[in-house]
Scaffold this motif. Sequence first.
Motif, mmCIF file in Angstrom:
data_model
loop_
_atom_site.group_PDB
_atom_site.id
_atom_site.type_symbol
_atom_site.label_atom_id
_atom_site.label_comp_id
_atom_site.label_asym_id
_atom_site.label_seq_id
_atom_site.Cartn_x
_atom_site.Cartn_y
_atom_site.Cartn_z
ATOM 1 N N HIS A 140 -0.484 12.692 -1.921
ATOM 2 C CA HIS A 140 -0.601 11.449 -3.244
ATOM 3 C C HIS A 140 0.107 10.698 -2.506
ATOM 4 C CE1 HIS A 140 -0.624 8.550 -6.270
ATOM 5 N NE2 HIS A 140 -2.083 8.274 -6.399
ATOM 6 N N ASP A 161 -3.595 12.054 -8.625
ATOM 7 C CA ASP A 161 -1.983 12.232 -8.020
ATOM 8 C C ASP A 161 -1.904 13.627 -8.950
ATOM 9 O OD1 ASP A 161 0.333 12.415 -8.477
ATOM 10 O OD2 ASP A 161 0.271 10.578 -9.362
ATOM 11 N N TRP A 185 -7.843 6.233 0.029
ATOM 12 C CA TRP A 185 -7.778 6.546 -0.447
ATOM 13 C C TRP A 185 -6.628 7.077 -1.605
ATOM 14 C CZ3 TRP A 185 -11.282 8.470 3.301
ATOM 15 C CH2 TRP A 185 -11.059 9.529 3.869
ATOM 16 N N GLY A 186 -5.350 6.892 -0.995
ATOM 17 C CA GLY A 186 -4.437 6.506 -1.023
ATOM 18 C C GLY A 186 -3.518 8.169 -1.222
ATOM 19 N N ASP A 209 -2.397 8.841 6.819
ATOM 20 C CA ASP A 209 -2.561 7.654 5.789
ATOM 21 C C ASP A 209 -4.196 7.586 5.567
ATOM 22 O OD1 ASP A 209 0.129 7.910 5.268
ATOM 23 O OD2 ASP A 209 0.024 5.782 5.864
ATOM 24 N N ARG A 258 -0.022 6.383 -3.131
ATOM 25 C CA ARG A 258 -0.448 5.584 -3.842
ATOM 26 C C ARG A 258 -2.013 5.534 -4.981
ATOM 27 N NH1 ARG A 258 -1.969 4.821 0.918
ATOM 28 N NH2 ARG A 258 -3.419 3.081 1.478
ATOM 29 N N ASP A 259 -1.804 4.687 -5.570
ATOM 30 C CA ASP A 259 -2.964 4.793 -6.390
ATOM 31 C C ASP A 259 -3.914 3.439 -5.723
ATOM 32 O OD1 ASP A 259 -3.179 6.592 -8.615
ATOM 33 O OD2 ASP A 259 -2.352 5.101 -9.426
ATOM 34 N N THR A 260 -5.284 3.699 -6.185
ATOM 35 C CA THR A 260 -5.995 2.805 -4.860
ATOM 36 C C THR A 260 -7.637 2.345 -5.325
ATOM 37 O OG1 THR A 260 -7.435 4.095 -3.450
ATOM 38 C CG2 THR A 260 -5.711 3.337 -2.792
#
Length: 143
Positions: free
Chosen positions: A124, A3, A104-105, A101, A126-128
């Motif tokens: 970015h 991010d 790895w987010g 997508d 989402r966090d994964t």
Amino acid sequence: MYDPRRGYPIIVPCVLYDDPPAAARWLSAVIGVREVVRASLPDGWVGHVEMERDGLIILLGRRGGQFAGTSSLTQVFVEDLDRACEQAVAGGGVILEPPEDRPWGVRQTVVADPEGQRWALTRHVRDTDPATWYGRVLGPVPG
């Protein structure tokens, strides 16, 4: 993770190798980067390695497959991926891989500029947990 709003670099060079782990060892010894992320399948096959030094990241990817015929690409995080794709095509570029997508987010596309250089335009999402995409965090990663 990944991010830019939290410190991950906005521009990340990706150099492609037949053997990313060997390249990681060499780069570590020569320029002092350290391995922070490794994505490898259960059988040991390594798809990519991320190296860090002073907050900057170099991604070592595997040559071939979707990256056949090139030795590098540059990942650039953008706010509006669809607009960036439109601008790439309007400016004479070619979309080599449509936006998709990734596990790895991120949402990502690969484009070639008018001279054929490849760019991974990335946003970015989402966090994964890296374990969900066979990744392993080996040290602090910016962002």
